[in-house]
Write a protein that holds these residues in place. Structure first.
Motif, PDB file in Angstrom:
ATOM      1  N   THR A  38       0.838  -1.136   0.019  1.00 29.37           N
ATOM      2  CA  THR A  38       0.098   0.174  -0.066  1.00 29.37           C
ATOM      3  C   THR A  38       0.863   1.415   0.023  1.00 29.37           C
ATOM      4  OG1 THR A  38      -0.287  -0.251   2.326  1.00 29.37           O
ATOM      5  CG2 THR A  38      -1.904  -0.913   1.125  1.00 29.37           C
ATOM      6  N   PHE A  46      -4.759   4.313  -8.530  1.00 25.70           N
ATOM      7  CA  PHE A  46      -5.593   3.488  -7.637  1.00 25.70           C
ATOM      8  C   PHE A  46      -5.367   3.967  -6.057  1.00 25.70           C
ATOM      9  CE2 PHE A  46      -6.858  -0.163  -5.246  1.00 25.70           C
ATOM     10  CZ  PHE A  46      -8.111  -0.701  -5.941  1.00 25.70           C
ATOM     11  N   HIS A  50      -8.055   5.355  -3.766  1.00 20.66           N
ATOM     12  CA  HIS A  50      -8.578   4.610  -2.230  1.00 20.66           C
ATOM     13  C   HIS A  50      -7.740   5.132  -1.081  1.00 20.66           C
ATOM     14  CE1 HIS A  50      -9.893   2.270  -5.884  1.00 20.66           C
ATOM     15  NE2 HIS A  50     -10.704   1.738  -5.246  1.00 20.66           N
ATOM     16  N   ASP A  51      -7.261   6.296  -1.307  1.00 16.88           N
ATOM     17  CA  ASP A  51      -6.481   7.041  -0.170  1.00 16.88           C
ATOM     18  C   ASP A  51      -5.566   6.071   0.712  1.00 16.88           C
ATOM     19  OD1 ASP A  51      -6.098   9.049   1.561  1.00 16.88           O
ATOM     20  OD2 ASP A  51      -7.893   8.727   2.894  1.00 16.88           O
ATOM     21  N   PHE A  52      -4.774   5.268   0.100  1.00 17.18           N
ATOM     22  CA  PHE A  52      -3.636   4.580   0.458  1.00 17.18           C
ATOM     23  C   PHE A  52      -2.653   5.126   1.572  1.00 17.18           C
ATOM     24  CE2 PHE A  52      -3.120   0.613  -2.783  1.00 17.18           C
ATOM     25  CZ  PHE A  52      -4.470   0.434  -2.571  1.00 17.18           C
ATOM     26  N   ALA A  64     -11.012   0.973   2.728  1.00 15.88           N
ATOM     27  CA  ALA A  64     -10.731   1.585   1.393  1.00 15.88           C
ATOM     28  C   ALA A  64     -10.835   0.905   0.247  1.00 15.88           C
ATOM     29  CB  ALA A  64      -9.112   1.907   1.695  1.00 15.88           C
ATOM     30  N   VAL A  65     -10.593  -0.444   0.229  1.00 12.70           N
ATOM     31  CA  VAL A  65     -10.574  -1.177  -0.872  1.00 12.70           C
ATOM     32  C   VAL A  65     -11.730  -2.382  -0.802  1.00 12.70           C
ATOM     33  CG1 VAL A  65      -9.179  -2.767  -2.543  1.00 12.70           C
ATOM     34  CG2 VAL A  65      -8.222  -1.000  -1.293  1.00 12.70           C
ATOM     35  N   ARG A  68     -13.218  -6.971  -5.571  1.00 10.92           N
ATOM     36  CA  ARG A  68     -13.471  -6.922  -6.812  1.00 10.92           C
ATOM     37  C   ARG A  68     -13.144  -8.236  -7.718  1.00 10.92           C
ATOM     38  NH1 ARG A  68     -11.125  -1.770  -5.858  1.00 10.92           N
ATOM     39  NH2 ARG A  68     -12.465   0.014  -7.148  1.00 10.92           N
ATOM     40  N   THR A  88      -2.150   0.892 -11.193  1.00 15.66           N
ATOM     41  CA  THR A  88      -2.442   0.136  -9.960  1.00 15.66           C
ATOM     42  C   THR A  88      -1.062  -0.087  -9.330  1.00 15.66           C
ATOM     43  OG1 THR A  88      -2.368  -1.907 -11.063  1.00 15.66           O
ATOM     44  CG2 THR A  88      -4.473  -0.850 -10.755  1.00 15.66           C
ATOM     45  N   SER A 333      -4.431  -9.295  -2.712  1.00 11.96           N
ATOM     46  CA  SER A 333      -3.773  -7.964  -3.067  1.00 11.96           C
ATOM     47  C   SER A 333      -2.321  -8.255  -3.295  1.00 11.96           C
ATOM     48  CB  SER A 333      -4.059  -6.802  -2.044  1.00 11.96           C
ATOM     49  OG  SER A 333      -5.533  -6.662  -1.899  1.00 11.96           O
ATOM     50  N   TRP A 339      -5.759  -5.666  -6.234  1.00 16.84           N
ATOM     51  CA  TRP A 339      -6.280  -5.126  -4.996  1.00 16.84           C
ATOM     52  C   TRP A 339      -7.752  -5.767  -4.707  1.00 16.84           C
ATOM     53  CZ3 TRP A 339      -2.569  -2.938  -2.644  1.00 16.84           C
ATOM     54  CH2 TRP A 339      -1.373  -2.319  -3.342  1.00 16.84           C
TER      55      TRP A 339
END
Length: 498
Positions: A38, A46, A50-52, A64-65, A68, A88, A333, A339
């Motif tokens: 992260t 990405f 998603h505010d890593f 956050a994730v 998928r 990503t 991930s 992710w």
């Protein structure tokens, strides 16, 4: 002792030491990987979306994730294919692994410079651990065959990123010191027609000092059949120094009896769990069941109870929260830039110290036409138990429901089995198989007892029925596998003609 077998020993000892080191602290290894990937991806498109930068722990990451699958990840992957950098994962992937999805058509899975080591070194580690524990150093003195897809790669997208089958990509990563051991040759490996390819492999290998053979079990069997046909003797006599079979992709047990019969004796095996998305686990010792989860190789693992995976917001668990005996859907991930990615495989833990797993099937492969929710593990174990009571040799099989039986009959499960050696009494075999299924799945048992279903039926198929099926579908050889079970009847109807 040969030069290579002498030199490999300290490397094997060092590898075993490093594996034991992280096996003692797998949770810490996973936490470190999550923080690392992260952090590295925080400046990607990405990571920003998603505010890593605010992710400090697993709880933050889950918020956050979202989960998928490939379809939900497609937009990001297509941006990468079009040449956009830092989508990503930093930069562009080194390769794309091309694979066939059941719902998404062709899938393109990124393999980055950071993730390629996971694929190659995990396979190498499994072999080194085997040699370290069994002292089978002479493997390094002979030839090794890897039954795999073509190493030829195409270039895709404006950035011209190399793309091909995973096995072909990994072929390019084999180090120079192993190249002289490797068979078949590059030209043979590039043959697309699988039957022609296997014929050529037989020609190249039949007089060689083979010490290791690797591949998916049904394609190993095809190779062995052609060897025996040409030489007129079992594989162990053709290759007297053969020390180990390396396999993966499908459960080995349904194929074991016939493969061992072809070899002419029982051979040690190494089981592996590779996929285009990552090398997830491998057999770390011959003494214990299950595969060691690859917890220190650039992949952060999550687990969702398989029965909950299609819910809108299923509970996600880290490695520290799993239990033995529960069927989980696998989520990853990784440093490939995937992710919260739902792999589609299901597994269960056999032990938690260390974390060893068994692959139980696919979330898309089940039978629940009548509410029974039969999974791959159950049909494989039912067949194995039946074969202990009614010995036979099975080449391949698949199972499907029959929801529209002939007038006057109840619905049932239909088993399509290609026998190399038939059971002495097919009626008794079928009855025992039905009993084993009832023991494995209580819902199935209730449906039989309640006369909603009639007992299962077994159809014995002609020789090479599954080879012809895969050839017709353009999926003969390589990493392709026959679906073990299906809730529909597309495969069943094709096989019923036979």
């Amino acid at each position: 002792m040969g030069f290579k077998s002498f030199l490999i020993q300290p490397y094997a000892r060092f590898t075993a030491y490093k594996v034991r080191e992280w096996m003692q602290q797998p949770i810490q290894a996973q936490d470190k990987i999550l923080n690392s990937i992260t952090g590295i991806a925080a400046t990607t498109a990405f990571g920003k979306a998603h505010d890593f930068a605010s992710v400090r722990n697993y709880s933050d990451f889950k918020k956050a994730v979202p989960l998928r699958d490939y379809e939900q990840s497609r937009n990001y992957i297509e941006r990468v294919i079009e040449g956009e950098k830092n989508v990503t994962w930093p930069g562009l992937p080194k390769y794309f692994a091309k694979t066939s999805g059941t719902t998404s058509g062709t899938k393109y899975i990124p393999i980055t410079r950071d993730s390629i080591g996971n694929h190659f070194f995990s396979a190498q580690t499994a072999l080194l651990l085997f040699m370290q524990q069994t002292r089978a150093w002479e493997i390094m003195n002979g030839r090794m065959i890897f039954l795999s897809g073509s190493p030829e790669l195409e270039k895709i997208g404006p950035a011209q990123i190399p793309c091909g089958r995973l096995s072909g990509i990994v072929n390019h990563q084999i180090p120079a010191y192993l190249r002289t051991n490797q068979l078949p040759g590059y030209t043979t490996n590039c043959i697309e027609d699988w039957e022609q390819k296997v014929d050529k492999i037989v020609e190249e290998t039949i007089r060689q000092n083979m010490t290791l053979i690797s591949g998916i079990p049904p394609w190993l069997q095809m190779y062995f059949d052609k060897l025996i046909q040409k030489a007129g003797k079992p594989v162990a006599e053709i290759f007297p120094n053969l020390k180990v079979l390396v396999h993966g992709g499908v459960n080995f047990e349904p194929y074991r009896a016939r493969l061992e019969n072809s070899v002419g004796k029982s051979l040690p095996t190494i089981e592996t769990y590779p996929a285009s998305e990552g090398f997830f686990a491998y057999q770390d010792t011959p003494q214990w069941q299950g595969l060691l989860l690859n917890a220190d190789s650039g992949i952060f693992f999550e687990f969702v109870k398989a029965e909950n995976i299609f819910e809108n917001n299923p509970e996600r668990l880290s490695l520290r929260e799993v239990e033995t005996g529960v069927n989980y859907a696998l989520v990853i991930s990784s440093n490939a830039g995937l992710w919260g990615y739902v792999i589609g495989d299901t597994l269960k833990f056999l032990s938690l110290n260390p974390y060893r797993i068994a692959v139980t099937g696919r979330i898309s492969q089940y039978i629940s036409a009548f509410g029974e929710h039969v999974i791959v593990e159950e049909v494989e174990q039912a067949l194995q138990n039946t074969l202990k009571i009614h010995p036979a040799q099975v080449t391949e099989f698949t199972v499907a429901p029959q929801v529209q039986p002939p007038t006057g009959e109840l619905p049932c499960h239909e088993w399509f089995i290609e026998f190399e050696k038939m059971p002495d009494n097919l009626v008794a075999f079928t009855a025992e198989l039905n009993q084993q299924m009832s023991l494995k799945n209580s819902y199935y048992d209730d449906l039989i007892r309640g006369k909603v279903l009639q007992p299962l039926k077994v159809y014995s198929l002609k020789k090479h029925a599954f080879i012809e099926l895969m050839k017709e579908a353009g999926k003969l050889g390589g990493q392709n596998k026959v679906p073990r079970i299906a809730n529909g009847r597309e495969i069943a109807e094709k096989l019923k003609i036979n």
